[in-house]
Design an enzyme around this catalytic site. Sequence first.
Site, PDB file in Angstrom:
ATOM      1  N   ASN A  80       0.790  -1.226   0.000  1.00  0.00           N
ATOM      2  CA  ASN A  80       0.000   0.000   0.000  1.00  0.00           C
ATOM      3  C   ASN A  80       0.825   1.280   0.000  1.00  0.00           C
ATOM      4  O   ASN A  80       0.291   2.347  -0.264  1.00  0.00           O
ATOM      5  CB  ASN A  80      -0.942   0.002   1.204  1.00  0.00           C
ATOM      6  CG  ASN A  80      -0.252  -0.357   2.494  1.00  0.00           C
ATOM      7  OD1 ASN A  80       0.319  -1.449   2.634  1.00  0.00           O
ATOM      8  ND2 ASN A  80      -0.253   0.556   3.430  1.00  0.00           N
TER       9      ASN A  80
ATOM     10  N   THR B 175     -25.929  -8.290  11.900  1.00  0.00           N
ATOM     11  CA  THR B 175     -26.850  -7.979  10.810  1.00  0.00           C
ATOM     12  C   THR B 175     -26.089  -7.318   9.672  1.00  0.00           C
ATOM     13  O   THR B 175     -25.338  -6.365   9.892  1.00  0.00           O
ATOM     14  CB  THR B 175     -27.964  -7.049  11.325  1.00  0.00           C
ATOM     15  OG1 THR B 175     -28.626  -7.722  12.399  1.00  0.00           O
ATOM     16  CG2 THR B 175     -28.972  -6.717  10.229  1.00  0.00           C
TER      17      THR B 175
ATOM     18  N   CYS C 154      -2.402   5.075   8.400  1.00  0.00           N
ATOM     19  CA  CYS C 154      -2.455   4.548   9.758  1.00  0.00           C
ATOM     20  C   CYS C 154      -1.255   4.984  10.578  1.00  0.00           C
ATOM     21  O   CYS C 154      -1.350   5.205  11.768  1.00  0.00           O
ATOM     22  CB  CYS C 154      -2.500   3.041   9.719  1.00  0.00           C
ATOM     23  SG  CYS C 154      -3.495   2.444   8.366  1.00  0.00           S
TER      24      CYS C 154
HETATM   25  C1  LIG Z   1      -6.524   0.117   3.612  1.00  0.00           C
HETATM   26  C2  LIG Z   1      -5.878  -1.201   3.769  1.00  0.00           C
HETATM   27  C3  LIG Z   1      -6.325  -2.130   4.713  1.00  0.00           C
HETATM   28  C4  LIG Z   1      -7.414  -1.815   5.687  1.00  0.00           C
HETATM   29  O1  LIG Z   1      -8.688  -1.818   5.097  1.00  0.00           O
HETATM   30  P1  LIG Z   1      -9.885  -1.034   5.835  1.00  0.00           P
HETATM   31  O2  LIG Z   1     -11.068  -1.341   4.976  1.00  0.00           O
HETATM   32  O3  LIG Z   1      -9.519   0.418   5.842  1.00  0.00           O
HETATM   33  O4  LIG Z   1     -10.004  -1.604   7.193  1.00  0.00           O
HETATM   34  C5  LIG Z   1      -5.692  -3.352   4.782  1.00  0.00           C
HETATM   35  N1  LIG Z   1      -4.680  -3.650   3.964  1.00  0.00           N
HETATM   36  C6  LIG Z   1      -4.228  -2.798   3.040  1.00  0.00           C
HETATM   37  C7  LIG Z   1      -3.097  -3.206   2.159  1.00  0.00           C
HETATM   38  C8  LIG Z   1      -4.795  -1.542   2.917  1.00  0.00           C
HETATM   39  O5  LIG Z   1      -4.317  -0.690   2.018  1.00  0.00           O
END
Ligand SMILES: *Cc1c(COP(=O)(O)O)cnc(C)c1O
Length: 395
Positions: A152, A243, A331
């Site tokens: 990412n 749900t 994050c």
């Molecule tokens: C954004 C991301 C996540 C987390 O996903 P969320 O839907 O925001 O919880 C996990 N792994 C990667 C590689 C990401 O880029």
Amino acid sequence: MFRRVYLDNSATTPIDREVVAAMLPFLTEKFGNASSIHFFGQEARGAVDRARHQVAELINARPNEIVFTSGGTEANNLAIRGLIEANEKYGKHIITSNIEHSAVREVCQDLEKHGCEITYLPVYEDGIVKIEDVRNAVREETILITIMTANNEIGTIQPVDEIGKFVRAEKEKGKKIWFHTDAVQALGKIKVDVEEIGCDLLSISGHKLYAPKGVGALYVRRGVRLHAQNIGGHQERERRGGTESVPHIVAFGKACELAKNNLRETAEHLKNLRDKFENNVAERISDIEPNGNRENRLPNISNISFRSIEGEGLLINLDLQGVAVSTGSACSSGSLEPSPVIRALGRNDELARGAIRFSFGKDNTMEDVEYVLEVLPRAVENLRRLSPNFQAAKK
Ligand SMILES: *Cc1c(COP(=O)(O)O)cnc(C)c1O
């Protein structure tokens, strides 16, 4: 002319208009609980089923192999914890990489406190795990390999097909071992096919794919045993109680359908934007280092280290001029530590702290890129003028 340019599509994407249109009725008149037997419930159930097909189709899975979750983080938690809890009698060793998203890395670290052993594989300068390292790390007690499909922060694509093939061969020899991959970033940018990858578990998320935040899914290959993490409801074939958020699920389904139909054009558009950006940045700005392998990567991420620059400072400077980028992952931003992913490439402190991620989305245009190419060189120059180290090095 001031302009707002959003180049943080790896943190989240805007919601596609067609996706909004698809989900809207489920926020108004179609409000049923998908578990109810009456008309309202069946209407919701039908919509969830359709979405399940749409998601499955994008990744070449069967609909009953899709478990809807609240997003990628939950999918990763369910995959890793769920698999370990259901299969720990076979061993407690996990193999992962040192560039995983925190939703994999921190789950592994937590399991380490509870008796699991974790091997964190290196990625070298190019940001790619080596298949030989994966092979060599496997032991008698290894039950899970969790390695992301694409990173990412730098976009590097990992050898998941080879890992999948290796894991399948091990299984054929009778070994109890499973393969999970976090494909959140890869989805919609490159082909993600669970049969080609040969994985047992695969995580995806809606808000990185033009659907809203708060929805995602875990692909669970038929026959793979998982221990549910959300207990107290029988939804999702006992794998995820609660749900279903029908509007979110409908939106995610629609986003997957659009992604499947437009995959090739989207990828090409993203690559054109990125290449124009990178070629011009290289011409106009000195003392930069692109991060990660140049070829084997997603078409939409450009991660560059600027010497003698604090990434945070450049980010703020660009934001004042309307351009949204990020340092590290969303994050870990806000922390003063340089990104662990850039550190994993062997970059020194200066380069790690000067790393910026530019992540393009399908709504970006060439005009956006041109605007950034005007603003960025000036911002870098201004910050370097204030940097005594840079001035000294230039003398
Ligand atoms: C954004 C991301 C996540 C987390 O996903 P969320 O839907 O925001 O919880 C996990 N792994 C990667 C590689 C990401 O880029």
